[in-house]
Design a protein around this motif. Sequence first.
Motif, PDB file in Angstrom:
ATOM      1  N   ARG A 166      11.625  13.127 -30.677  1.00  0.00           N
ATOM      2  CA  ARG A 166      10.646  12.917 -29.612  1.00  0.00           C
ATOM      3  C   ARG A 166      10.975  11.741 -28.700  1.00  0.00           C
ATOM      4  N   LYS A 167      12.168  11.175 -28.820  1.00  0.00           N
ATOM      5  CA  LYS A 167      12.579  10.074 -27.944  1.00  0.00           C
ATOM      6  C   LYS A 167      13.048  10.629 -26.607  1.00  0.00           C
ATOM      7  N   ILE A 168      12.853   9.838 -25.570  1.00  0.00           N
ATOM      8  CA  ILE A 168      13.290  10.214 -24.229  1.00  0.00           C
ATOM      9  C   ILE A 168      14.545   9.409 -23.922  1.00  0.00           C
ATOM     10  N   GLU A 169      15.649  10.108 -23.659  1.00  0.00           N
ATOM     11  CA  GLU A 169      16.932   9.457 -23.441  1.00  0.00           C
ATOM     12  C   GLU A 169      17.595   9.976 -22.169  1.00  0.00           C
ATOM     13  N   ASN A 170      18.659   9.309 -21.770  1.00  0.00           N
ATOM     14  CA  ASN A 170      19.456   9.710 -20.594  1.00  0.00           C
ATOM     15  C   ASN A 170      18.576   9.906 -19.364  1.00  0.00           C
ATOM     16  N   ILE A 171      17.742   8.930 -19.094  1.00  0.00           N
ATOM     17  CA  ILE A 171      16.800   9.006 -17.973  1.00  0.00           C
ATOM     18  C   ILE A 171      17.547   8.821 -16.661  1.00  0.00           C
ATOM     19  N   ARG A 172      17.320   9.747 -15.745  1.00  0.00           N
ATOM     20  CA  ARG A 172      17.933   9.665 -14.418  1.00  0.00           C
ATOM     21  C   ARG A 172      16.834   9.865 -13.386  1.00  0.00           C
ATOM     22  N   ILE A 173      16.696   8.922 -12.477  1.00  0.00           N
ATOM     23  CA  ILE A 173      15.711   9.036 -11.406  1.00  0.00           C
ATOM     24  C   ILE A 173      16.303   9.935 -10.326  1.00  0.00           C
TER      25      ILE A 173
ATOM     26  N   SER B 187       9.729   1.074 -12.818  1.00  0.00           N
ATOM     27  CA  SER B 187       8.494   1.134 -13.587  1.00  0.00           C
ATOM     28  C   SER B 187       8.392   2.470 -14.332  1.00  0.00           C
ATOM     29  N   ALA B 188       8.744   3.553 -13.660  1.00  0.00           N
ATOM     30  CA  ALA B 188       8.721   4.878 -14.286  1.00  0.00           C
ATOM     31  C   ALA B 188       9.749   4.954 -15.407  1.00  0.00           C
ATOM     32  N   ARG B 189      10.944   4.427 -15.171  1.00  0.00           N
ATOM     33  CA  ARG B 189      12.007   4.440 -16.185  1.00  0.00           C
ATOM     34  C   ARG B 189      11.541   3.702 -17.457  1.00  0.00           C
ATOM     35  N   GLU B 190      10.920   2.532 -17.287  1.00  0.00           N
ATOM     36  CA  GLU B 190      10.448   1.759 -18.433  1.00  0.00           C
ATOM     37  C   GLU B 190       9.345   2.501 -19.189  1.00  0.00           C
TER      38      GLU B 190
ATOM     39  N   ASN C 133       0.828  -1.201   0.000  1.00  0.00           N
ATOM     40  CA  ASN C 133       0.000   0.000   0.000  1.00  0.00           C
ATOM     41  C   ASN C 133       0.868   1.259   0.000  1.00  0.00           C
ATOM     42  N   ILE C 134       1.906   1.248  -0.833  1.00  0.00           N
ATOM     43  CA  ILE C 134       2.822   2.389  -0.938  1.00  0.00           C
ATOM     44  C   ILE C 134       2.575   3.085  -2.265  1.00  0.00           C
ATOM     45  N   GLY C 135       2.525   4.377  -2.201  1.00  0.00           N
ATOM     46  CA  GLY C 135       2.378   5.189  -3.403  1.00  0.00           C
ATOM     47  C   GLY C 135       3.318   6.361  -3.318  1.00  0.00           C
ATOM     48  N   GLY C 136       3.318   7.182  -4.304  1.00  0.00           N
ATOM     49  CA  GLY C 136       4.168   8.358  -4.281  1.00  0.00           C
ATOM     50  C   GLY C 136       4.528   8.789  -5.682  1.00  0.00           C
ATOM     51  N   HIS C 137       5.377   9.769  -5.733  1.00  0.00           N
ATOM     52  CA  HIS C 137       5.802  10.332  -7.005  1.00  0.00           C
ATOM     53  C   HIS C 137       7.234   9.939  -7.297  1.00  0.00           C
ATOM     54  N   VAL C 138       7.494   9.706  -8.554  1.00  0.00           N
ATOM     55  CA  VAL C 138       8.856   9.487  -9.017  1.00  0.00           C
ATOM     56  C   VAL C 138       9.239  10.722  -9.816  1.00  0.00           C
ATOM     57  N   ILE C 139      10.345  11.332  -9.450  1.00  0.00           N
ATOM     58  CA  ILE C 139      10.842  12.501 -10.164  1.00  0.00           C
ATOM     59  C   ILE C 139      12.018  12.045 -11.012  1.00  0.00           C
ATOM     60  N   ALA C 140      11.926  12.315 -12.308  1.00  0.00           N
ATOM     61  CA  ALA C 140      12.962  11.894 -13.243  1.00  0.00           C
ATOM     62  C   ALA C 140      13.445  13.082 -14.059  1.00  0.00           C
ATOM     63  N   GLN C 141      14.657  12.955 -14.537  1.00  0.00           N
ATOM     64  CA  GLN C 141      15.250  13.954 -15.410  1.00  0.00           C
ATOM     65  C   GLN C 141      15.670  13.222 -16.684  1.00  0.00           C
ATOM     66  N   ALA C 142      15.441  13.828 -17.841  1.00  0.00           N
ATOM     67  CA  ALA C 142      15.769  13.157 -19.086  1.00  0.00           C
ATOM     68  C   ALA C 142      15.982  14.181 -20.198  1.00  0.00           C
ATOM     69  N   VAL C 143      16.459  13.687 -21.327  1.00  0.00           N
ATOM     70  CA  VAL C 143      16.650  14.502 -22.523  1.00  0.00           C
ATOM     71  C   VAL C 143      15.605  14.068 -23.536  1.00  0.00           C
ATOM     72  N   VAL C 144      14.918  15.048 -24.147  1.00  0.00           N
ATOM     73  CA  VAL C 144      13.970  14.766 -25.222  1.00  0.00           C
ATOM     74  C   VAL C 144      14.652  15.171 -26.524  1.00  0.00           C
ATOM     75  N   THR C 145      14.812  14.204 -27.435  1.00  0.00           N
ATOM     76  CA  THR C 145      15.478  14.474 -28.699  1.00  0.00           C
ATOM     77  C   THR C 145      14.518  15.123 -29.690  1.00  0.00           C
ATOM     78  N   ALA C 146      15.067  15.627 -30.783  1.00  0.00           N
ATOM     79  CA  ALA C 146      14.243  16.219 -31.838  1.00  0.00           C
ATOM     80  C   ALA C 146      13.288  15.187 -32.429  1.00  0.00           C
TER      81      ALA C 146
END
Length: 66
Positions: free
Chosen positions: A29-36, A47-50, A14-27
Amino acid sequence: MPAPPYSKEPNAANIGGHVIAQAVVTAERKIENIRIVKSPRMGLDESAREALKEGKCKPDMLEGEP
């Protein structure tokens, strides 16, 4: 972009919450260099990274170019 699915561990605990991620969006529209940056863990960060790997975003524009 669809919300990432909850894994079994946080759902059972019963755990919830927010995941804050940082990433690069390419021209393209791909999301790369994902960092939690912040996560309650228990599989939510992975799960958020995927979900971000599969998602697409609109890149910022500069003088009409992505």
